[in-house]
Design an enzyme around this catalytic site. Structure first.
Site, PDB file in Angstrom:
ATOM      1  N   ASP A  43      -4.835  -4.832  12.088  1.00 52.42           N
ATOM      2  CA  ASP A  43      -6.061  -4.937  11.812  1.00 52.42           C
ATOM      3  C   ASP A  43      -6.412  -5.657  10.529  1.00 52.42           C
ATOM      4  OD1 ASP A  43      -4.790  -2.381  11.117  1.00 52.42           O
ATOM      5  OD2 ASP A  43      -6.500  -2.137   9.608  1.00 52.42           O
ATOM      6  N   ASN A  44      -5.272  -6.036   9.912  1.00 53.47           N
ATOM      7  CA  ASN A  44      -5.601  -6.875   8.718  1.00 53.47           C
ATOM      8  C   ASN A  44      -5.068  -8.189   9.088  1.00 53.47           C
ATOM      9  OD1 ASN A  44      -6.466  -4.879   7.273  1.00 53.47           O
ATOM     10  ND2 ASN A  44      -4.460  -4.295   6.462  1.00 53.47           N
ATOM     11  N   GLY A  70     -15.122   0.493   8.010  1.00 58.05           N
ATOM     12  CA  GLY A  70     -15.382   2.028   7.516  1.00 58.05           C
ATOM     13  C   GLY A  70     -16.151   1.676   6.298  1.00 58.05           C
ATOM     14  N   ASP A 126     -14.998   7.454   2.125  1.00 60.86           N
ATOM     15  CA  ASP A 126     -16.327   7.591   1.372  1.00 60.86           C
ATOM     16  C   ASP A 126     -17.091   6.273   1.517  1.00 60.86           C
ATOM     17  OD1 ASP A 126     -14.925   5.749  -0.145  1.00 60.86           O
ATOM     18  OD2 ASP A 126     -15.283   7.202  -2.046  1.00 60.86           O
TER      19      ASP A 126
HETATM   20  P1  AMP Z   1      -7.540  -1.069   5.117  1.00 58.82           P
HETATM   21  O1  AMP Z   1      -6.433  -0.179   4.669  1.00 58.82           O
HETATM   22  O2  AMP Z   1      -8.572  -1.427   3.921  1.00 58.82           O
HETATM   23  O3  AMP Z   1      -7.129  -2.149   5.991  1.00 58.82           O
HETATM   24  O4  AMP Z   1      -8.444   0.067   5.892  1.00 58.82           O
HETATM   25  C1  AMP Z   1      -8.191   0.689   6.968  1.00 58.82           C
HETATM   26  C2  AMP Z   1      -9.150   1.263   7.658  1.00 58.82           C
HETATM   27  O5  AMP Z   1      -9.505   2.365   6.688  1.00 58.82           O
HETATM   28  C3  AMP Z   1     -10.337   0.275   8.234  1.00 58.82           C
HETATM   29  O6  AMP Z   1     -10.965   0.988   9.104  1.00 58.82           O
HETATM   30  C4  AMP Z   1     -11.418   0.610   6.872  1.00 58.82           C
HETATM   31  O7  AMP Z   1     -12.805   0.365   7.316  1.00 58.82           O
HETATM   32  C5  AMP Z   1     -10.932   2.039   6.522  1.00 58.82           C
HETATM   33  N1  AMP Z   1     -11.192   2.584   5.019  1.00 58.82           N
HETATM   34  C6  AMP Z   1     -10.373   2.325   4.213  1.00 58.82           C
HETATM   35  N2  AMP Z   1     -11.074   2.481   3.060  1.00 58.82           N
HETATM   36  C7  AMP Z   1     -12.144   3.187   3.414  1.00 58.82           C
HETATM   37  C8  AMP Z   1     -13.126   3.963   2.580  1.00 58.82           C
HETATM   38  N3  AMP Z   1     -13.168   4.226   1.345  1.00 58.82           N
HETATM   39  N4  AMP Z   1     -14.190   4.458   3.225  1.00 58.82           N
HETATM   40  C9  AMP Z   1     -14.218   4.397   4.634  1.00 58.82           C
HETATM   41  N5  AMP Z   1     -13.501   3.755   5.369  1.00 58.82           N
HETATM   42  C10 AMP Z   1     -12.260   2.997   4.676  1.00 58.82           C
HETATM   43 MG    MG Z   2      -7.981  -3.427   6.474  1.00 59.06          MG
END
Ligand code: AMP
Ligand code: MG
Length: 486
Positions: free
Chosen positions: A252-253, A92, A125
């Site tokens: 996903d992590n 994202g 964002d």
């Molecule tokens: P995370 O919590 O960083 O592992 O992200 C979980 C999901 O949310 C993934 O698909 C990321 O790409 C998306 N994501 C996290 N932060 C953002 C952001 N600021 N903008 C867009 N997508 C995000």
């Molecule tokens: Mg992630």
């Protein structure tokens, strides 16, 4: 050695096609500045440290310029978040810029995090803030230096672009390196969308590129799952032995390579606390420090489910049953080494558990304890450490048993000290240290983060003049609430 313009791209994942990822250009941030770069990570791409001083370096890693042979793509995946399936994930805010083949023939994914909106941004964002980029940078390089498998970090760039979280913050980008960015959630996506041919294509790609030894096996997909499970068990053994709490172990992590991946509100233990919850948003404590072991097993079961079109359920279950014993054996081996014990004995598990129970009860500094234990002859070290424990009788009983073990192994104190110092870090990435350098960086002062990175990339070495980085945290720094927003 190479210059930045000489990097050789060979984008194998991009060639898998549009079912797996979407082509998209990074969106640059304003007024990019280099915050910190890792010479050790640069060396993986055959780049000398001096390349970081080139203006091109900052331009490339802040999305302003792009190699003609890079093929930036956002990857699609899904995954289980806090136990619930989320069908809509993907890159994202990060892009796989491409795969660089270094002079030794190794491939490194270049992944730019914070590079702007993608089809998978959902409500986000597409940006990353300086605070979380610095945290991921420091942890990746430090874990590697500790001998714990991790994705790597090449550099962080900051900008004048404002990004809104709980408060306005400075936008930043992190350049991450890993042999692959494929996660457990990639397999789940193609399984749950019933795209089994694509799932097979992904499996074949990952096995061919990263698990070639499984091709020798009569059942390569089964062997692949076993290898992922072994690597994950080993990774978690290292996390538990060194006090690393990931904080967001969603599938996903989870890297398919068994490396530490996607850093959020992680923490290294200060005081030993098996129940530590480092993620401020983790109300139920699903991802507490001690839960990392059963959760890794749970995540592997989620991956196994996605492999059921190609591997028999009984075979997957048989493999899953190996997780706990594999984990236990590795963890105990690491803990023995941390205690300076060279031989395995029957009571070892109990000896370690008793120590951890005492440490928990008295909130003893986890990293400091082991380093001090190796610093002096056992009797003298134990006499000093005793002061930190509340249950003195309990500690004395443990110390007597431990000393008996050490005495039975004999050996020179100097050799024991060297052996223990090689596995017990003097420096650990404590949250309060990260917090101090982040605050300086937010004011535009990057010297502290560079210095901390340098200290933490040699965690086992005595570094004269840098003693303050080994100090215990001040009270304010012990229980910093780290939010998930990044
Ligand atoms: P995370 O919590 O960083 O592992 O992200 C979980 C999901 O949310 C993934 O698909 C990321 O790409 C998306 N994501 C996290 N932060 C953002 C952001 N600021 N903008 C867009 N997508 C995000
Ligand atoms: Mg992630």
């Amino acid at each position: 050695m190479r210059t930045l313009t000489e990097l050789a791209f060979d984008n194998r994942f991009a060639r898998l096609g549009d079912v797996f990822s979407t082509a998209i250009e990074p969106q640059p941030l304003d007024d990019p500045q280099l915050v910190v770069a890792s010479p050790a990570a640069m060396a993986l791409l055959d780049l000398p440290p001096s390349e970081a001083d080139e203006p091109l370096f900052t331009q490339l890693f802040s999305g302003h310029k792009i190699w003609a042979t890079a093929e930036p793509r956002a990857m699609v995946y899904s995954g289980h978040q806090f136990g619930a399936y989320n069908p809509q994930l993907g890159d994202g805010r990060g892009l796989l810029l491409g795969e660089v083949r270094n002079e030794a023939g190794q491939y490194w994914d270049l992944h730019l995090k914070g590079a702007g909106l993608t089809p998978y941004s959902r409500m986000g964002d597409g940006r990353a803030v300086l605070r979380s980029s610095i945290r991921e940078f420091l942890a990746s390089e430090h874990l590697h230096a500790l001998g714990i498998p991790s994705s790597r970090a090449l550099c962080v760039t900051a900008s004048s672009t404002t990004v809104y979280r709980e408060r306005p913050e400075r936008g930043a980008m992190l350049l991450r390196l890993a042999p692959s960015h494929v996660r457990f959630g990639h397999f789940e996506f193609f399984y749950y969308t019933r795209q089994h041919e694509a799932l097979r294509q992904l499996l074949d790609h990952v096995i061919g590129a990263h698990f070639a030894e499984c091709l020798e096996h009569p059942e390569p997909y089964r062997a692949f799952f076993r290898e992922v499970l072994e690597r994950t068990a080993s990774l978690i053994a290292h996390w538990q032995a060194y006090g690393f709490c990931h904080g967001v172990m969603n599938t996903d992590n989870m890297s398919i390579l068994g490396i530490t991946f996607d850093f959020g509100p992680y923490a290294f233990l200060d005081d030993f606390d098996a129940r530590l919850i480092c993620n401020h948003s983790d109300d139920s404590g699903r991802y507490s420090f001690e839960n990392q072991v059963p959760i890794a097993h749970w995540n592997l079961a989620a991956l196994a489910q996605a492999l059921t079109p190609f591997v028999a359920v009984e075979a997957l279950q048989e493999t899953l049953a190996l997780f706990l014993p594999l984990y236990q054996a590795q963890w105990l081996d690491l803990m023995r080494r941390r205690l300076g014990l060279t031989r395995a004995e029957d009571g070892d598990q109990a000896l370690v558990q008793r120590l951890l129970g005492l440490m928990q009860e008295s909130a003893v500094d986890y990293t400091g304890f082991f380093r001090e234990l190796g610093e002096r002859a056992p009797g003298e070290a134990l006499a000093r450490l005793r002061e930190d424990f509340v249950d003195l009788a309990g500690f004395d009983r443990w110390a007597a048993d431990y000393q008996a073990r050490v005495a039975a192994e004999a050996g020179e104190q100097a050799a024991r000290r060297a052996r223990m110092h090689a596995v017990n870090p003097r420096y650990i990435l404590r949250n309060y240290l990260a917090q101090q350098v982040i605050e300086a960086a937010e004011r535009g002062d990057y010297a502290p983060v560079r210095e901390l990175h340098a200290v933490l990339s040699r965690p086992f070495d005595e570094q004269p003049g840098r003693e303050r980085y080994a100090e215990r945290p001040p009270e304010w720094g012990k229980h910093l609430a780290i939010s998930c927003s990044s």
